[in-house]
Design a protein around this motif. Structure first.
Motif, PDB file in Angstrom:
ATOM      1  N   ALA A 171       1.034  -1.140  -0.133  1.00 30.51           N
ATOM      2  CA  ALA A 171       0.241  -0.006   0.614  1.00 30.51           C
ATOM      3  C   ALA A 171       0.427   0.962  -0.216  1.00 30.51           C
ATOM      4  O   ALA A 171       0.552   2.585  -0.878  1.00 30.51           O
ATOM      5  CB  ALA A 171      -0.984  -0.328   1.213  1.00 30.51           C
ATOM      6  N   LEU A 172       1.977   1.253   0.537  1.00 33.85           N
ATOM      7  CA  LEU A 172       2.792   2.394   0.814  1.00 33.85           C
ATOM      8  C   LEU A 172       3.769   2.475  -0.648  1.00 33.85           C
ATOM      9  O   LEU A 172       3.507   4.186  -1.005  1.00 33.85           O
ATOM     10  CB  LEU A 172       4.090   2.593   1.685  1.00 33.85           C
ATOM     11  CG  LEU A 172       3.009   2.979   3.347  1.00 33.85           C
ATOM     12  CD1 LEU A 172       4.568   2.555   3.910  1.00 33.85           C
ATOM     13  CD2 LEU A 172       2.886   3.690   3.374  1.00 33.85           C
ATOM     14  N   ARG A 173       4.189   1.753  -0.903  1.00 30.32           N
ATOM     15  CA  ARG A 173       5.477   1.230  -2.135  1.00 30.32           C
ATOM     16  C   ARG A 173       4.035   2.171  -3.293  1.00 30.32           C
ATOM     17  O   ARG A 173       4.348   2.844  -4.045  1.00 30.32           O
ATOM     18  CB  ARG A 173       5.260  -0.527  -3.005  1.00 30.32           C
ATOM     19  CG  ARG A 173       5.994   0.017  -4.204  1.00 30.32           C
ATOM     20  CD  ARG A 173       6.333  -1.454  -4.286  1.00 30.32           C
ATOM     21  NE  ARG A 173       6.910  -1.751  -5.146  1.00 30.32           N
ATOM     22  CZ  ARG A 173       7.561  -2.615  -6.430  1.00 30.32           C
ATOM     23  NH1 ARG A 173       7.369  -3.806  -5.603  1.00 30.32           N
ATOM     24  NH2 ARG A 173       8.548  -2.744  -7.234  1.00 30.32           N
ATOM     25  N   ALA A 174       2.049   1.914  -3.526  1.00 29.37           N
ATOM     26  CA  ALA A 174       2.102   2.693  -4.244  1.00 29.37           C
ATOM     27  C   ALA A 174       1.865   4.146  -4.287  1.00 29.37           C
ATOM     28  O   ALA A 174       1.687   5.110  -5.450  1.00 29.37           O
ATOM     29  CB  ALA A 174       0.460   1.888  -4.484  1.00 29.37           C
ATOM     30  N   LYS A 175       2.421   4.693  -3.020  1.00 29.06           N
ATOM     31  CA  LYS A 175       2.249   5.817  -2.995  1.00 29.06           C
ATOM     32  C   LYS A 175       3.630   6.761  -2.852  1.00 29.06           C
ATOM     33  O   LYS A 175       3.895   7.876  -3.174  1.00 29.06           O
ATOM     34  CB  LYS A 175       1.707   6.543  -1.620  1.00 29.06           C
ATOM     35  CG  LYS A 175       0.612   5.988  -1.251  1.00 29.06           C
ATOM     36  CD  LYS A 175      -0.847   7.151  -1.502  1.00 29.06           C
ATOM     37  CE  LYS A 175      -2.359   6.432  -1.391  1.00 29.06           C
ATOM     38  NZ  LYS A 175      -3.122   8.018  -1.416  1.00 29.06           N
ATOM     39  N   LEU A 176       4.256   5.836  -3.267  1.00 31.20           N
ATOM     40  CA  LEU A 176       6.258   6.373  -3.292  1.00 31.20           C
ATOM     41  C   LEU A 176       6.361   6.193  -5.049  1.00 31.20           C
ATOM     42  O   LEU A 176       5.926   6.111  -6.265  1.00 31.20           O
ATOM     43  CB  LEU A 176       7.237   5.527  -2.347  1.00 31.20           C
ATOM     44  CG  LEU A 176       6.597   5.546  -0.684  1.00 31.20           C
ATOM     45  CD1 LEU A 176       7.260   4.413  -0.256  1.00 31.20           C
ATOM     46  CD2 LEU A 176       6.345   6.851  -0.467  1.00 31.20           C
ATOM     47  N   ASN A 177       7.365   7.479  -4.989  1.00 33.38           N
ATOM     48  CA  ASN A 177       8.534   7.457  -6.002  1.00 33.38           C
ATOM     49  C   ASN A 177       9.142   6.520  -5.817  1.00 33.38           C
ATOM     50  O   ASN A 177       9.797   6.639  -4.900  1.00 33.38           O
ATOM     51  CB  ASN A 177       8.892   8.879  -5.940  1.00 33.38           C
ATOM     52  CG  ASN A 177       9.052   8.838  -6.979  1.00 33.38           C
ATOM     53  OD1 ASN A 177      10.461   8.380  -8.060  1.00 33.38           O
ATOM     54  ND2 ASN A 177       9.631  10.823  -7.753  1.00 33.38           N
ATOM     55  N   LYS A 178       9.250   5.750  -6.969  1.00 32.11           N
ATOM     56  CA  LYS A 178       9.850   4.819  -6.398  1.00 32.11           C
ATOM     57  C   LYS A 178      11.397   4.597  -7.271  1.00 32.11           C
ATOM     58  O   LYS A 178      12.401   3.825  -7.081  1.00 32.11           O
ATOM     59  CB  LYS A 178       9.755   3.504  -7.725  1.00 32.11           C
ATOM     60  CG  LYS A 178       9.565   3.960  -9.759  1.00 32.11           C
ATOM     61  CD  LYS A 178       9.118   2.776 -10.509  1.00 32.11           C
ATOM     62  CE  LYS A 178       8.846   3.540 -11.804  1.00 32.11           C
ATOM     63  NZ  LYS A 178       8.877   2.288 -13.005  1.00 32.11           N
ATOM     64  N   GLU A 179      11.590   5.997  -7.375  1.00 33.22           N
ATOM     65  CA  GLU A 179      13.354   6.447  -7.946  1.00 33.22           C
ATOM     66  C   GLU A 179      13.999   7.275  -6.474  1.00 33.22           C
ATOM     67  O   GLU A 179      14.990   7.264  -6.694  1.00 33.22           O
ATOM     68  CB  GLU A 179      13.770   7.218  -9.031  1.00 33.22           C
ATOM     69  CG  GLU A 179      12.969   6.817 -10.194  1.00 33.22           C
ATOM     70  CD  GLU A 179      13.134   8.020 -11.749  1.00 33.22           C
ATOM     71  OE1 GLU A 179      13.526   8.716 -10.939  1.00 33.22           O
ATOM     72  OE2 GLU A 179      12.912   7.101 -12.076  1.00 33.22           O
ATOM     73  N   ARG A 180      12.892   7.514  -5.530  1.00 32.29           N
ATOM     74  CA  ARG A 180      13.798   7.863  -4.279  1.00 32.29           C
ATOM     75  C   ARG A 180      14.199   6.967  -2.672  1.00 32.29           C
ATOM     76  O   ARG A 180      13.072   5.733  -2.795  1.00 32.29           O
ATOM     77  CB  ARG A 180      12.542   9.119  -3.917  1.00 32.29           C
ATOM     78  CG  ARG A 180      12.402  10.207  -4.721  1.00 32.29           C
ATOM     79  CD  ARG A 180      11.636  11.045  -4.530  1.00 32.29           C
ATOM     80  NE  ARG A 180      11.780  12.496  -5.511  1.00 32.29           N
ATOM     81  CZ  ARG A 180      10.731  13.808  -5.073  1.00 32.29           C
ATOM     82  NH1 ARG A 180       9.690  13.855  -4.433  1.00 32.29           N
ATOM     83  NH2 ARG A 180      11.139  14.720  -5.868  1.00 32.29           N
TER      84      ARG A 180
END
Ligand SMILES: [Ca+2]
Length: 252
Positions: A171-180
């Motif tokens: 659920a968190l991963r879907a909200k995060l910038n995957k390059e940060r």
């Protein structure tokens, strides 16, 4: 006949006037003493009135003294009652279950403080959003080192995030910038390789390391961050974005 009655009255009067004083009645038998007694009664009462006048002050003083003594006795009785109660408490001691009572009160107080603490956190953290089943704040504007990121969360009354399950991570991963990179509240600063939650000192229930991590590269990677759904140990001085959580891990 009328003259005879007058003479008899005069004779009776004369006999009374010359009779010995010891034969006079000692009590005034007049029907209306104030009106009829006159000088006779005043003479008879004079010694008594004089006696009353002489002692009136003493008697008044005696009444006042009696009142004062009575009040003093009442105060002594009150003090005695208080002393008796105190002596009874000292003799019988505190209730035998006083320690158990205090323990229960402290336990209840601690439980209330935990509830209030969680309640306050939700009030002071308006930026937080429900992600999965918990509230998180994702800082995506300012990068900080790990220590500074933890301070920023604490200033909001919260702490850096931990992740408790694969579902929560997804659920968190879907909200995060995957390059940060995003700092988490996990570190092995106390003991190399023994990763703990900073807020509680406990080991995390859930970890998702990237392959090859943690590697303590260069021997100075002691703080954990998250990149594209996977965890790394990294230099605590590195600047990264971060995630705060509303729950306090130290209360679990
Ligand atoms: Ca590493």
């Amino acid at each position: 006949m009328q003259k005879l009655s007058i003479w008899l009255l005069l004779a009776l009067f004369a006999w009374n006037a010359h009779a010995p004083s010891a034969a006079m009645p000692s009590v005034c038998l007049l029907q209306d003493a104030p009106q009829q007694c006159g000088e006779f009664c005043l003479t008879a009462l004079s010694p008594m009135l004089d006696h009353i006048a002489r002692h009136e002050g003493e008697w008044t003083s005696s009444v006042l003294q009696a009142n004062a003594t009575e009040a003093r006795l009442a105060r002594i009785e009150t003090l005695q009652t208080a002393m008796n109660i105190r002596q009874k408490v000292l003799q019988e001691g505190f209730p035998k279950d006083i320690v158990a009572r205090l323990d229960r009160l402290e336990s209840q107080q601690a439980a209330l403080l935990r509830i209030l603490s969680k309640f306050d956190r939700k009030i002071v953290a308006p930026k937080f959003e429900l992600i999965g089943s918990r509230f998180f704040y994702i800082e995506d504007e300012t990068r900080r080192n790990w220590t500074s990121a933890g301070s920023a969360c604490r200033q909001m009354g919260t702490q850096l995030a931990t992740i408790r399950s694969a579902e929560e991570l997804a659920a968190l991963r879907a909200k995060l910038n995957k390059e940060r990179h995003y700092w988490l509240d996990i570190t092995d600063l106390e003991k190399e390789g023994d990763f703990r939650i900073s807020a509680s000192g406990k080991r995390p229930n859930f970890l998702k390391w990237r392959a090859g991590q943690p590697n303590n590269f260069s021997g100075n990677q002691h703080c954990v961050d998250l990149l594209d759904g996977l965890m790394y140990d990294n230099k605590c001085e590195s600047l990264s974005y971060f995630i705060c959580q509303s729950d306090d891990d130290s209360l679990d």
